[in-house]
Design a protein around this motif. Structure first.
Motif, PDB file in Angstrom:
ATOM      1  N   UNK A  36       0.865  -1.090  -0.028  1.00  0.00           N
ATOM      2  CA  UNK A  36      -0.053  -0.103   0.052  1.00  0.00           C
ATOM      3  C   UNK A  36       0.828   1.515  -0.022  1.00  0.00           C
ATOM      4  N   UNK A  37       0.771   2.036  -1.145  1.00  0.00           N
ATOM      5  CA  UNK A  37       1.735   3.203  -1.131  1.00  0.00           C
ATOM      6  C   UNK A  37       1.520   4.184  -0.183  1.00  0.00           C
ATOM      7  N   UNK A  38       2.699   4.826   0.286  1.00  0.00           N
ATOM      8  CA  UNK A  38       2.409   6.201   1.449  1.00  0.00           C
ATOM      9  C   UNK A  38       1.836   7.461   0.673  1.00  0.00           C
ATOM     10  N   UNK A  39       0.984   8.210   1.153  1.00  0.00           N
ATOM     11  CA  UNK A  39       0.414   9.195   0.564  1.00  0.00           C
ATOM     12  C   UNK A  39       0.952  10.366   1.457  1.00  0.00           C
ATOM     13  N   UNK A  40       1.117  11.593   0.843  1.00  0.00           N
ATOM     14  CA  UNK A  40       1.247  12.701   1.423  1.00  0.00           C
ATOM     15  C   UNK A  40       0.091  13.366   1.880  1.00  0.00           C
ATOM     16  N   UNK A  41       0.121  13.980   3.079  1.00  0.00           N
ATOM     17  CA  UNK A  41      -1.027  14.668   3.570  1.00  0.00           C
ATOM     18  C   UNK A  41      -0.987  16.385   3.867  1.00  0.00           C
ATOM     19  N   UNK A  42      -1.695  16.925   3.463  1.00  0.00           N
ATOM     20  CA  UNK A  42      -1.597  18.554   3.527  1.00  0.00           C
ATOM     21  C   UNK A  42      -1.865  18.813   5.239  1.00  0.00           C
ATOM     22  N   UNK A  43      -0.669  19.360   5.780  1.00  0.00           N
ATOM     23  CA  UNK A  43      -0.766  19.559   7.062  1.00  0.00           C
ATOM     24  C   UNK A  43      -1.695  20.643   7.543  1.00  0.00           C
ATOM     25  N   UNK A  44      -2.202  21.337   6.604  1.00  0.00           N
ATOM     26  CA  UNK A  44      -3.240  22.277   6.976  1.00  0.00           C
ATOM     27  C   UNK A  44      -4.610  21.809   6.920  1.00  0.00           C
ATOM     28  N   UNK A  45      -4.918  20.710   6.509  1.00  0.00           N
ATOM     29  CA  UNK A  45      -6.114  20.057   6.622  1.00  0.00           C
ATOM     30  C   UNK A  45      -6.312  18.788   7.129  1.00  0.00           C
ATOM     31  N   UNK A  46      -7.523  18.358   7.565  1.00  0.00           N
ATOM     32  CA  UNK A  46      -7.782  17.119   8.287  1.00  0.00           C
ATOM     33  C   UNK A  46      -6.751  15.924   7.575  1.00  0.00           C
TER      34      UNK A  46
END
Length: 217
Positions: A36-46
């Protein structure tokens, strides 16, 4: 010697055990897909993992709000005069909440944001690096190294103001539904290091509820 009947019974039992383990793994709701690939998350959103505690989007929002408020305070910025010296670190920023949190995540973002936005209207004293400064000053005065480009000073920089504050929380849980709720309150204040007065105060508060809480580390 194992009979064919015994072998058949063993095979049937093994198959049933494997099926039970597979069903148990599926019932947990965990995605066990290999790769399962790693996904980047926007730190400014949930993010994909979210609970009732202080998270990245809360840190971004609160530090942006505090930064804007501080820069509108005339005592904290130079209005054509000498820029005040300010200490922003975690030494007097206490976590009294029920959540484990690295305080430096908050104070580092606030200090860096202020340093960029203040554009010389505030000067930041790196008191957290005092040991490194004293070691270099000692080398210069012992003649081990030269005095660099700014020369020698009688003492290190004193500060006019220091960031102080607390992180507090109030927790509640509904035993019938398992829903947890947390009221988070983060208070920032600027302390005058000569008079002991508070020259600026700011508060950031929010409440969250969820049926399944997240473990924060």
């Amino acid at each position: 010697m194992t009979s064919s009947g015994d072998f058949m019974r063993f095979s049937t039992a093994a198959a049933a055990l494997l099926a039970g383990l597979t069903l148990a793994a599926c019932s947990t709701g965990v995605d066990n897909t290999a790769g399962t690939p790693t996904t980047y998350q926007d730190p400014e959103t949930r993010g994909a993992v979210s609970g009732i505690g202080i998270e990245s989007q809360d840190i971004v929002a609160m530090t942006d709000q505090m930064m804007r408020d501080m820069l509108t305070n005339p005592q904290l910025t130079a209005n054509g005069g000498t820029p005040p010296r300010v200490i922003i670190d975690g030494a007097y920023f206490e976590n009294r909440s029920s959540q484990r949190i690295d305080k430096q995540l908050v104070v580092n973002r606030l200090r860096v944001g202020l340093a960029r936005a203040a554009n010389g209207r505030m000067v930041f004293v790196g008191r957290q690096y005092a040991d490194a400064v004293e070691k270099e000053r000692e080398l210069k005065r012992d003649g081990v190294v030269d005095s660099a480009t700014t020369g020698l000073t009688e003492a290190t920089a004193g500060a006019d103001y220091r960031l102080v504050g607390t992180i507090n929380s109030l927790d509640a849980r509904d035993s019938s539904t398992g829903t947890a709720q947390r009221y988070n309150q983060i208070t920032f204040e600027m302390l005058d290091l000569e008079y002991g007065t508070i020259v600026w105060s700011g508060i950031y508060e929010f409440s969250k509820a969820a049926q399944d809480d997240v473990i924060y580390r």
